[in-house]
Design a protein around this motif. Structure first.
Motif: not given
Length: 131
Positions: A62, A65, A84-85, A87-89, A91-92
């Protein structure tokens, strides 16, 4: 994310970023005579690089990321309001090579600092909280 860890990584990244390419690979054995080149130039087995890689590898999934997303915001790939975008990328796209990825980014320290700044956080603030 632990801001103390980020501050430590930022300081190591700044030191790593400040190093220059090796000019004379076979420097002498006396650091004073060689004007401390092994500190200022990126020789193989450099402790600055190793400490930076170790610090990044010591982060959990975490935290890694979060650091990647922060760097992307710092370099302008995303804006702070797109956290958030970003962080999401991060993580992906996470792999077991986060340290190698990040240390391969020129000006890593500056991007971390700019990322923090986007959220109105400065390293000085972090240091003051820990006194």
């Amino acid at each position: 994310m632990d801001l103390e860890k980020i501050a430590f990584i930022l300081l190591k990244a700044r030191a790593f970023d400040a190093q220059e390419d090796v000019v004379e690979p076979d420097y002498g054995s006396n650091a004073e005579d060689d004007q401390f080149r092994e500190v200022l130039e990126a020789y193989e087995g450099d402790a600055t690089h190793s400490e930076l890689v170790d610090a990044i590898n010591d982060l959990n999934w975490d935290e890694q990321c979060h650091l990647v997303a922060l760097v992307w915001i710092g370099r302008g790939t995303f804006d702070a309001d797109q956290w958030q975008e970003a962080l999401s990328e991060a993580q992906d796209g996470h792999t077991n090579h986060t340290a190698e990825y990040l240390t391969g980014i020129p000006m890593l320290g500056e991007y971390i600092e700019e990322g923090l700044s986007a959220f109105d956080i400065s390293v000085t603030d972090i240091e003051m909280q820990n006194l």
